[in-house]
Design a protein around this motif. Structure first.
Motif, short mmCIF file in Angstrom:
data_model
loop_
_atom_site.label_atom_id
_atom_site.label_comp_id
_atom_site.label_asym_id
_atom_site.label_seq_id
_atom_site.Cartn_x
_atom_site.Cartn_y
_atom_site.Cartn_z
N ALA A 158 -31.74 -81.68 5.14
CA ALA A 158 -32.41 -80.78 6.54
C ALA A 158 -31.45 -79.65 6.92
CB ALA A 158 -32.64 -81.75 7.51
N LEU A 159 -30.10 -79.59 7.12
CA LEU A 159 -29.36 -78.64 7.40
C LEU A 159 -29.40 -77.57 6.58
CD1 LEU A 159 -27.20 -77.46 9.53
CD2 LEU A 159 -25.50 -78.73 8.29
N VAL A 160 -28.85 -77.90 5.28
CA VAL A 160 -29.01 -76.91 4.38
C VAL A 160 -30.18 -76.28 4.06
CG1 VAL A 160 -28.38 -76.61 1.91
CG2 VAL A 160 -26.79 -78.07 3.22
N GLY A 161 -31.30 -77.09 4.26
CA GLY A 161 -32.58 -76.14 4.06
C GLY A 161 -32.91 -75.15 4.92
N ARG A 162 -32.15 -74.93 5.80
CA ARG A 162 -32.51 -73.71 6.89
C ARG A 162 -31.20 -72.62 6.54
NH1 ARG A 162 -35.29 -74.88 11.61
NH2 ARG A 162 -33.83 -73.55 12.96
N LEU A 163 -30.62 -72.94 5.66
CA LEU A 163 -29.77 -71.84 5.42
C LEU A 163 -29.96 -70.67 4.50
CD1 LEU A 163 -26.30 -73.91 5.20
CD2 LEU A 163 -27.55 -72.67 7.35
N ASP A 164 -29.65 -69.51 4.45
CA ASP A 164 -29.75 -68.34 3.63
C ASP A 164 -28.61 -68.76 2.36
OD1 ASP A 164 -27.46 -66.63 3.48
OD2 ASP A 164 -29.14 -65.36 2.78
N TRP A 165 -29.14 -68.04 1.17
CA TRP A 165 -28.05 -68.40 -0.06
C TRP A 165 -26.70 -68.15 0.27
CZ3 TRP A 165 -25.02 -64.92 -2.41
CH2 TRP A 165 -25.37 -63.60 -2.24
#
Length: 211
Positions: A158-165
Motif C-alpha cells: 500500500a505504501l509503495v503503491g503511492r510512490l513514484d519510480w
C-alpha cells in the motif's frame, strides 16, 4: 559470482537520459499535450480523430516525450508543448502545502523524471516547476526512508503503491541496507574478499620477483 541474467541500468539524472535504462525508455513514451505550429503534409493518418490528408497548423494532440523533444526547436516552431495538469500552478500549490498526502504514482509513475524533462521546453513556468520538483522530493524523502527502515518483514504494498519510480528505488535501497545491517548483527554477513584486480596484481608482482 553474480548469476543475474540482467543487471539493471540506472536511469539518467535530472535532464539527462540513459538510453540503456529500461526506466528511461518507459519514461520517453510518456505522452505530452502538444499543439502543431505548422502543417504536416501527408501525415493525417497519424491523427485518428481526423479524416484529412494533412495535419493542419493548430492541431492539438498527445505526443510521446521522445517525439516531442525531437520536433521541438526554439528557432523554428514545429510543435509547442503544454504542461500536464500535475505540473501546473494548481497542483504545485497542493505539493507546497503537504507533498506527503499525494499519490504520486497515480499522478504519473515518472513524476520527477518527466518533470525534469519538461525543462527542455521553453516555458516561463520552468523555474517554478524545478522548485516544485525539488521541494516535493525533499518533503517526501524523509518519510520514504523512515518507512523503508521501519517496515521490516511487513506488507508495504500500500505504501509503495503511492510512490513514484524514483522513490520506489530509494525505498528498495533503504530496505536492502536494513536487511544487510540486520544480517551483520546476526553474524550472517558474508566475508570480505579481495578484489580480483588486487589478487591479479599480487600474482604479477610475485611473478616479477621470481628469478
Amino acid at each position: 559470482m553474480d548469476t543475474q541474467s540482467y543487471l539493471p541500468v540506472p536511469p539518467g539524472v535530472g535532464m539527462e537520459e540513459n538510453f540503456f535504462s529500461l526506466d528511461d525508455i518507459l519514461l520517453s513514451h510518456e505522452r505530452l499535450p502538444s499543439r502543431t505550429e505548422c502543417a504536416f503534409p501527408r501525415l493525417g493518418f497519424l491523427e485518428r480523430s481526423s479524416d484529412t490528408r494533412d495535419i493542419p497548423e493548430g492541431t492539438k494532440m498527445e505526443l510521446p516525450l521522445w517525439l516531442a523533444k525531437g520536433l521541438y526547436e526554439r528557432k523554428r516552431r514545429v510543435v509547442s508543448v503544454e504542461l500536464p495538469k500535475v505540473y501546473k500552478e494548481g497542483w504545485r500549490t497542493v505539493f507546497n502545502a503537504d507533498p506527503t498526502v499525494v499519490d504520486l504514482h497515480k499522478m504519473g509513475p515518472y513524476y520527477y523524471g518527466l518533470g525534469s524533462q519538461l525543462l527542455h521546453f521553453d516555458s516561463p513556468e520552468n523555474p517554478d516547476i524545478a522548485q516544485a520538483l525539488l521541494q516535493t522530493f525533499i518533503g517526501r524523502f524523509r518519510r520514504t526512508m523512515d518507512s523503508s527502515q521501519n517496515a521490516y518483514n511487513e506488507d508495504t504494498s500500500a505504501l509503495v503503491g503511492r510512490l513514484d519510480w524514483l522513490e520506489r528505488a530509494l525505498f528498495r535501497s533503504g530496505q536492502s541496507g536494513l536487511n544487510g545491517f540486520q544480517s551483520w548483527e546476526r553474524g550472517q554477513a558474508s566475508h570480505l574478499t579481495a578484489s580480483s584486480l588486487v589478487v591479479n596484481y599480487r600474482k604479477r608482482k610475485m611473478a616479477d620477483l621470481q628469478p
